[in-house]
Design a protein around this motif. Sequence first.
Motif, PDB file in Angstrom:
ATOM      1  N   ILE A  82       0.671  -5.514   0.332  1.00  0.00           N
ATOM      2  CA  ILE A  82      -0.659  -5.099  -0.089  1.00  0.00           C
ATOM      3  C   ILE A  82      -0.861  -5.435  -1.565  1.00  0.00           C
ATOM      4  CG2 ILE A  82      -0.769  -3.213   1.562  1.00  0.00           C
ATOM      5  CD1 ILE A  82      -0.154  -1.288  -0.732  1.00  0.00           C
ATOM      6  N   ASP A  83      -2.116  -5.575  -1.954  1.00  0.00           N
ATOM      7  CA  ASP A  83      -2.446  -5.744  -3.364  1.00  0.00           C
ATOM      8  C   ASP A  83      -2.328  -4.398  -4.059  1.00  0.00           C
ATOM      9  OD1 ASP A  83      -2.939  -8.445  -3.242  1.00  0.00           O
ATOM     10  OD2 ASP A  83      -5.026  -8.172  -2.646  1.00  0.00           O
ATOM     11  N   MET A  85      -3.216  -0.959  -5.583  1.00  0.00           N
ATOM     12  CA  MET A  85      -4.248   0.007  -5.259  1.00  0.00           C
ATOM     13  C   MET A  85      -5.174   0.170  -6.460  1.00  0.00           C
ATOM     14  SD  MET A  85      -3.627   0.977  -2.138  1.00  0.00           S
ATOM     15  CE  MET A  85      -4.336   2.591  -1.838  1.00  0.00           C
ATOM     16  N   LYS A 201      -8.194   2.331  -3.288  1.00  0.00           N
ATOM     17  CA  LYS A 201      -8.162   1.381  -2.179  1.00  0.00           C
ATOM     18  C   LYS A 201      -7.327   0.172  -2.573  1.00  0.00           C
ATOM     19  CE  LYS A 201     -12.557   2.173   0.244  1.00  0.00           C
ATOM     20  NZ  LYS A 201     -13.806   1.526   0.734  1.00  0.00           N
ATOM     21  N   GLY A 202      -6.737  -0.475  -1.572  1.00  0.00           N
ATOM     22  CA  GLY A 202      -5.965  -1.679  -1.819  1.00  0.00           C
ATOM     23  C   GLY A 202      -6.074  -2.628  -0.642  1.00  0.00           C
ATOM     24  N   ALA A 203      -6.297  -3.899  -0.908  1.00  0.00           N
ATOM     25  CA  ALA A 203      -6.400  -4.894   0.162  1.00  0.00           C
ATOM     26  C   ALA A 203      -5.014  -5.189   0.737  1.00  0.00           C
ATOM     27  CB  ALA A 203      -7.037  -6.170  -0.370  1.00  0.00           C
ATOM     28  N   VAL A 204      -4.935  -5.305   2.057  1.00  0.00           N
ATOM     29  CA  VAL A 204      -3.671  -5.586   2.750  1.00  0.00           C
ATOM     30  C   VAL A 204      -3.483  -7.095   2.870  1.00  0.00           C
ATOM     31  CG1 VAL A 204      -2.380  -5.290   4.888  1.00  0.00           C
ATOM     32  CG2 VAL A 204      -3.805  -3.423   4.026  1.00  0.00           C
ATOM     33  N   SER A 207      -1.439  -7.703   7.400  1.00  0.00           N
ATOM     34  CA  SER A 207      -1.941  -6.569   8.163  1.00  0.00           C
ATOM     35  C   SER A 207      -1.036  -6.155   9.317  1.00  0.00           C
ATOM     36  CB  SER A 207      -3.344  -6.882   8.709  1.00  0.00           C
ATOM     37  OG  SER A 207      -3.305  -8.025   9.551  1.00  0.00           O
ATOM     38  N   GLY A 214      -7.251  -3.971   7.179  1.00  0.00           N
ATOM     39  CA  GLY A 214      -7.510  -4.900   6.087  1.00  0.00           C
ATOM     40  C   GLY A 214      -7.438  -4.223   4.734  1.00  0.00           C
ATOM     41  N   THR A 215      -7.543  -2.882   4.737  1.00  0.00           N
ATOM     42  CA  THR A 215      -7.543  -2.114   3.488  1.00  0.00           C
ATOM     43  C   THR A 215      -6.771  -0.821   3.680  1.00  0.00           C
ATOM     44  OG1 THR A 215      -9.741  -2.986   2.947  1.00  0.00           O
ATOM     45  CG2 THR A 215      -8.997  -1.064   1.710  1.00  0.00           C
ATOM     46  N   VAL A 217      -6.085   3.055   2.001  1.00  0.00           N
ATOM     47  CA  VAL A 217      -6.728   4.016   1.102  1.00  0.00           C
ATOM     48  C   VAL A 217      -5.777   5.173   0.817  1.00  0.00           C
ATOM     49  CG1 VAL A 217      -9.017   3.460   2.012  1.00  0.00           C
ATOM     50  CG2 VAL A 217      -7.766   5.420   2.922  1.00  0.00           C
TER      51      VAL A 217
END
Length: 360
Positions: A82-83, A85, A201-204, A207, A214-215, A217
Amino acid sequence: MGFYIRKSVSVGPFRFNLSKSGIGVSTGIKGLRVGTGPRGNYITVGKSGLYYRATLNGPKITPGGTSNGANPISPTDQSKIIDQMVAIESGPLSSMQDETSFSLINELNTKEKRPNYWKWTLGAGLIGLWFLPPNTPQWLTVLSVLILIGCTSYIAIRDVVAKSVVLCYKLDPNNETAYQCLHDAFLHISECSKKWRINSKGAVRDSKYHAGAGTLVSRKDATFSKGLPPRVKCNLEVPIVKADSISIYFMPDRLLVYSDNEIGAVNYKDLVFNAAAKRFIEEDSVPKDAEVIDHTWKYVNKKGGPDKRFKDNKQIPVVLYEELHFSSSSGLNELFQISKHSIANKLTTALKNMDESIAI
């Protein structure tokens, strides 16, 4: 969540009375109260339906008729999955104010920072009692204790009065109708089984390790209720959103935003509110009023099915929640999630009506 506008507000020994002429203040005990008001100082004596009121030192009237009185993320490193958060939070609350709210915010901050002097009085008194000579007469010790209790109680009452901000609202029919709609909208949301504040939030990136999401939280429980801000005495209760260290109070004329050490204000005309239904992969227990619209797996393959390389690959429900976003150009940025979708229309309409009723 209907609200009731009281005609008086009590602060320690004082009572602020709201009438058509303005606000008066009285103090005393039941059956004997002395005070001041728009028509001058007054005294009210009596009980059980028999009252006598006399005006004392009323304001002089000039010939012209004008009064001289003033009126769930793993702690391990997942940078490859993940990116980073990104926090969802409001800016400095000190920037959330304008000319109309500056005095109020300044007073609220001043009252909040004022120390409780009764604690100092009690501490000093206890130290004094501790160092009383062993041969001190018993009557003198008892008298000292009574004096300490009396002084502490008196200072405590003074602290309550000095640290309180009194707000008395007198709403016209349009304002009252709009504010009642706001209370009703909050009641509708407060009845949801679960409410959360989304903190980040952080982009995955991959997945398959997060049930196809996709995100990700990070969230904590929130409450929608009614009450009053700290140190504020008011003739009505207001809708509240609370979570973590942030609290938003929907006053009849503006929003008051409280954090751990700051207070800000946002006018209804500057408030931006958005609500939208969102799909959410719920790894915790599903709230009883949530709608399950699909299912996925803890680990998914490229086709969306279960990844058979993992033995503990359980099925996970996909639910439809609603996200509520409160923001403003002055820095408010709070995102909430509720377990029942498509119920925020009332809140959208109520906030719009509040803005319009104040602008009239």
